[in-house]
Write a protein that holds these residues in place. Sequence first.
Motif, PDB file in Angstrom:
ATOM      1  N   ILE A   7       0.847  -1.195   0.000  1.00  0.00           N
ATOM      2  CA  ILE A   7       0.000   0.000   0.000  1.00  0.00           C
ATOM      3  C   ILE A   7       0.880   1.242   0.000  1.00  0.00           C
ATOM      4  N   ILE A   8       0.640   2.127  -0.949  1.00  0.00           N
ATOM      5  CA  ILE A   8       1.338   3.411  -1.022  1.00  0.00           C
ATOM      6  C   ILE A   8       0.296   4.508  -0.843  1.00  0.00           C
ATOM      7  N   THR A   9       0.478   5.358   0.142  1.00  0.00           N
ATOM      8  CA  THR A   9      -0.455   6.444   0.416  1.00  0.00           C
ATOM      9  C   THR A   9       0.305   7.764   0.429  1.00  0.00           C
ATOM     10  N   VAL A  10      -0.191   8.731  -0.325  1.00  0.00           N
ATOM     11  CA  VAL A  10       0.451  10.041  -0.427  1.00  0.00           C
ATOM     12  C   VAL A  10      -0.523  11.113   0.041  1.00  0.00           C
ATOM     13  N   THR A  11      -0.077  11.984   0.935  1.00  0.00           N
ATOM     14  CA  THR A  11      -0.929  13.073   1.398  1.00  0.00           C
ATOM     15  C   THR A  11      -0.065  14.279   1.737  1.00  0.00           C
ATOM     16  N   HIS A  12      -0.693  15.368   2.180  1.00  0.00           N
ATOM     17  CA  HIS A  12       0.052  16.566   2.551  1.00  0.00           C
ATOM     18  C   HIS A  12       0.840  16.312   3.832  1.00  0.00           C
ATOM     19  N   ARG A  13       2.003  16.923   3.914  1.00  0.00           N
ATOM     20  CA  ARG A  13       2.872  16.675   5.061  1.00  0.00           C
ATOM     21  C   ARG A  13       2.225  17.093   6.381  1.00  0.00           C
ATOM     22  N   GLU A  14       1.322  18.041   6.325  1.00  0.00           N
ATOM     23  CA  GLU A  14       0.671  18.505   7.565  1.00  0.00           C
ATOM     24  C   GLU A  14      -0.211  17.422   8.184  1.00  0.00           C
ATOM     25  N   TYR A  15      -0.573  16.402   7.395  1.00  0.00           N
ATOM     26  CA  TYR A  15      -1.401  15.322   7.913  1.00  0.00           C
ATOM     27  C   TYR A  15      -0.572  14.103   8.337  1.00  0.00           C
ATOM     28  N   ALA A  16       0.743  14.230   8.338  1.00  0.00           N
ATOM     29  CA  ALA A  16       1.611  13.085   8.578  1.00  0.00           C
ATOM     30  C   ALA A  16       1.314  12.393   9.911  1.00  0.00           C
ATOM     31  N   GLU A  17       1.147  13.153  10.969  1.00  0.00           N
ATOM     32  CA  GLU A  17       0.911  12.557  12.284  1.00  0.00           C
ATOM     33  C   GLU A  17      -0.421  11.821  12.324  1.00  0.00           C
ATOM     34  N   ASP A  18      -1.462  12.433  11.756  1.00  0.00           N
ATOM     35  CA  ASP A  18      -2.790  11.800  11.753  1.00  0.00           C
ATOM     36  C   ASP A  18      -2.765  10.472  10.994  1.00  0.00           C
ATOM     37  N   TYR A  19      -2.099  10.443   9.848  1.00  0.00           N
ATOM     38  CA  TYR A  19      -2.064   9.220   9.051  1.00  0.00           C
ATOM     39  C   TYR A  19      -1.178   8.159   9.704  1.00  0.00           C
ATOM     40  N   THR A  20      -0.114   8.597  10.376  1.00  0.00           N
ATOM     41  CA  THR A  20       0.721   7.643  11.105  1.00  0.00           C
ATOM     42  C   THR A  20      -0.110   6.935  12.171  1.00  0.00           C
ATOM     43  N   GLU A  21      -0.885   7.702  12.923  1.00  0.00           N
ATOM     44  CA  GLU A  21      -1.750   7.120  13.955  1.00  0.00           C
ATOM     45  C   GLU A  21      -2.788   6.201  13.332  1.00  0.00           C
TER      46      GLU A  21
END
Length: 225
Positions: A7-21
Amino acid sequence: MEGVKYIITVTHREYAEDYTEFFYSHGVRNLIKIFATGSARDKTLSALGIERALKVVFCTVATESDADEINKGLIKETNITERGNGFSLTLPLDGIGGESGKRYLLGDKPLEKKENGKMEEKSKYVLLTIIADKGNVDVVMDAARAAGATGGTVLSAKGTGAEIAKFFGVAISEEKELIYVVTRREDRDGIMKAVMEKAGRDSDAHGVVFSLPVETVMGIRDFED
């Protein structure tokens, strides 16, 4: 390897923490996080007085059933399907190096074999991976867009330039840019040909390109069924 997905997921860096969780809350054992940028042309950005969009790329391996749950969760629990927020791809994994590698990536989870037929024959979309010398994103993307590509994601990388130079017989920079482009299968050959003509091994970019079959796409509305 049937029953295992990448799975490869790309999003804005500002959402990095939310997506990590999000990924860890869905049982992901190993998560790779890579900082990247968008692929808008430098001249366009300069004219508008803005910088390249800062992105973050998440990569993980999951069983087929876990990948299904992760994809459902991405739709329900994140903003990935909102226009401009990013995209996520699911690709079949061809193999894992040994039982220890499997346990490291997946633990003791059993693998389910649901695949029927060749993936290449079923997938509507492909992920083009373009590797070029640093500083050639605009050349690559201008060629790709002219052949039908809609955009790309750029990752900074480092290659083994000395060894590659011996093989090609030309001087190739160790500083690389890795460019991901998602496109429909019917547009694949045209985009690959255009990139190689404008940014191939005989150009200043010294580029190469290859494609991978994609099972699911979310977050790119032009490609969603």
